[in-house]
Design an enzyme around this catalytic site. Structure first.
Site, PDB file in Angstrom:
ATOM      1  N   ARG A  46       0.849  -1.204   0.000  1.00  0.00           N
ATOM      2  CA  ARG A  46       0.000   0.000   0.000  1.00  0.00           C
ATOM      3  C   ARG A  46       0.881   1.250   0.000  1.00  0.00           C
ATOM      4  NH1 ARG A  46      -1.574   2.082   4.568  1.00  0.00           N
ATOM      5  NH2 ARG A  46      -2.093   0.107   5.566  1.00  0.00           N
ATOM      6  N   TYR A  98     -17.383  16.067 -15.972  1.00  0.00           N
ATOM      7  CA  TYR A  98     -17.700  14.652 -15.810  1.00  0.00           C
ATOM      8  C   TYR A  98     -18.705  14.448 -14.661  1.00  0.00           C
ATOM      9  CZ  TYR A  98     -17.034   9.718 -14.797  1.00  0.00           C
ATOM     10  OH  TYR A  98     -17.249   8.392 -14.551  1.00  0.00           O
ATOM     11  N   ASP A 170      -8.384  18.182 -14.606  1.00  0.00           N
ATOM     12  CA  ASP A 170      -8.634  16.843 -15.137  1.00  0.00           C
ATOM     13  C   ASP A 170      -8.210  16.834 -16.610  1.00  0.00           C
ATOM     14  OD1 ASP A 170      -9.768  14.492 -16.145  1.00  0.00           O
ATOM     15  OD2 ASP A 170     -11.441  14.555 -14.733  1.00  0.00           O
ATOM     16  N   LYS A 195      -8.976   5.607 -19.329  1.00  0.00           N
ATOM     17  CA  LYS A 195      -9.286   6.114 -20.663  1.00  0.00           C
ATOM     18  C   LYS A 195      -8.038   6.032 -21.561  1.00  0.00           C
ATOM     19  CE  LYS A 195     -13.062   6.787 -18.404  1.00  0.00           C
ATOM     20  NZ  LYS A 195     -13.472   8.058 -17.821  1.00  0.00           N
TER      21      LYS A 195
HETATM   22  C1  LIG Z   1     -13.992   8.489 -16.535  1.00  0.00           C
HETATM   23  C2  LIG Z   1     -13.632   9.820 -16.045  1.00  0.00           C
HETATM   24  C3  LIG Z   1     -13.361  10.041 -14.683  1.00  0.00           C
HETATM   25  C4  LIG Z   1     -13.511   8.955 -13.628  1.00  0.00           C
HETATM   26  O1  LIG Z   1     -12.567   7.945 -13.774  1.00  0.00           O
HETATM   27  P1  LIG Z   1     -12.807   6.403 -13.341  1.00  0.00           P
HETATM   28  O2  LIG Z   1     -11.543   5.748 -13.773  1.00  0.00           O
HETATM   29  O3  LIG Z   1     -14.022   5.923 -14.068  1.00  0.00           O
HETATM   30  O4  LIG Z   1     -13.007   6.386 -11.872  1.00  0.00           O
HETATM   31  C5  LIG Z   1     -12.974  11.312 -14.300  1.00  0.00           C
HETATM   32  N1  LIG Z   1     -12.879  12.314 -15.195  1.00  0.00           N
HETATM   33  C6  LIG Z   1     -13.139  12.140 -16.502  1.00  0.00           C
HETATM   34  C7  LIG Z   1     -13.011  13.292 -17.445  1.00  0.00           C
HETATM   35  C8  LIG Z   1     -13.532  10.896 -16.974  1.00  0.00           C
HETATM   36  O5  LIG Z   1     -13.811  10.732 -18.278  1.00  0.00           O
END
Ligand SMILES: *Cc1c(COP(=O)(O)O)cnc(C)c1O
Length: 380
Positions: A46, A98, A170, A195
């Site tokens: 961890r 998001y 983000d 992603k």
């Molecule tokens: C998918 C997504 C998230 C969340 O991520 P997870 O891996 O699904 O927890 C946050 N921000 C954006 C822009 C996303 O497309």
């Protein structure tokens, strides 16, 4: 070393691993001490793990930071970053973003006393007016999901510095290959590495990067204290995905631009929301702050839910699914899928209507993708 080289070599030395060219997946949860009072580099997975460390070092290198951290999901990364704030603190948050981030901030963290104002960060006057004595940070998403609005990262970072606010961006939609917020003055970058960074739709994971060593230490402390870490197996998958990030992003970008261009001329399409199109109101900003547009964008059909659903049910190569950034093309209806956690009235305010479709353009042959969309549009 430059991006494509770092993506393949950063953070890993074969000579320290029996010459293994590919970083080993070290599953061990715990590590033997050399002697009492003498831990090795890693003591418990961890707190630190060799496979995760290789990935985290690569993250920092690619994003132009000094510290990268790998998390179980994008939301785990976001949760960890938000734990930097305290009850009574106030955040400014990009008004359209998001759905999961919206829910985390407006519901989970609001209940713990962290307040937030959702502001259109494209509007500098509105941003300045929303700052209160309690404001401690600005949460940015650019481009926004799914409306593809851009935030001027350099300008917002500058305003934040004037008021000693922490900026978090983000960067999921573009990946560090096309946008490097830390270079523009942003303090923390967040990714859902689920992603583009992993890129193969076979893992959920997240990341934080920062160019400030002390801030990196604070985040690493929280990562360990909260236990929001990514598993060694997932880290190995994300590392494998990262190796081809540059060439995948080039192909996503090329295919998405071609499709956006084709859609713009289609009689059943009311609007294409793609920052690479000269019709996008922030096209110039896109050219200044990004080196590409990625593979995800949105468009509006002429029609409402009925037409949208008929179209979505008619595609054959595009898969009707949430998520984005994988090698395969996905299509979705934000209003009833990814953004369902946002109340209808707020969705209306944001402009996420029944007519809005989001696509994540994969790296298949673009001629096949266009033929698929063309056939499906003929059904409405
Ligand atoms: C998918 C997504 C998230 C969340 O991520 P997870 O891996 O699904 O927890 C946050 N921000 C954006 C822009 C996303 O497309």
């Amino acid at each position: 070393m430059r991006f494509k080289t770092l993506a393949i070599h950063a953070g890993y030395d074969p000579s320290a691993n029996h010459g293994a060219v590919v970083p080993p997946v070290v599953q061990s949860s715990t590590f033997a001490f050399k002697a009492a009072g003498e831990p090795r580099t890693f003591d418990y997975s961890r707190s630190g793990n060799p496979t995760r460390h290789t990935l985290e070092t690569t993250f920092a290198a690619l994003e132009g930071g000094v510290r990268g951290l790998a998390f179980a999901t994008g939301m785990a990364a976001e949760t960890t970053a938000l734990m930097l704030f305290n009850p009574g603190d106030h955040l400014l948050v990009q008004a359209d973003l998001y759905g999961g981030t919206w829910r985390l901030i407006s519901s989970v963290f609001a209940a713990k006393g962290l307040t937030a104002s959702f502001v259109d960060l494209r509007d500098e006057a509105a941003l300045r007016a929303a700052i209160t004595p309690a404001t401690k940070g600005i949460w940015i998403e650019s481009p926004t999901n799914p409306l593809m609005n851009l935030v001027d990262l350099r300008a917002v970072a500058q305003i934040a510095k004037e008021h000693s606010l922490l900026t978090i961006c983000d960067n999921t939609f573009l990946s560090p290959y096309f946008q490097r917020p830390l270079d523009l003055g942003i303090d923390i970058v967040v990714h859902s590495t689920t992603k583009y960074i992993n890129g193969h739709s076979d893992v959920v994971a997240g990341a934080l990067m920062t160019a400030d060593a002390a801030l990196g230490d604070k985040l690493a402390y929280l990562q360990n204290a909260l236990g929001t870490v990514s598993s060694p197996g997932d880290c190995a998958l994300v590392l494998r995905g990262l190796r081809t990030l540059a060439i995948r992003m080039e192909e996503h970008n090329r295919n998405a631009l071609a499709i956006a261009h084709w859609l713009e001329a289609h009689p059943k399409i009311a609007q294409v929301l793609h920052p690479g199109q000269s019709s996008h109101p922030q096209h110039q900003l896109a050219l200044q702050q990004t080196t590409g547009f990625g593979g995800t964008f949105a468009f509006r059909l002429r029609g409402a839910r009925e037409e949208a659903f008929r179209f979505l049910n008619a595609v054959r190569i595009f898969t009707l699914a949430e998520s984005l950034g994988g090698v395969e093309s996905l299509i979705e209806h934000p209003r009833t899928m990814t953004h369902l956690s946002i109340p209808p009235a707020t969705l209306d305010q944001m402009g996420i209507g029944e007519d809005l479709i989001r696509i994540s353009v994969g790296i298949e042959d673009v001629t096949d993708l266009i033929a698929d969309l063309s056939h499906a549009l003929d059904q409405i």
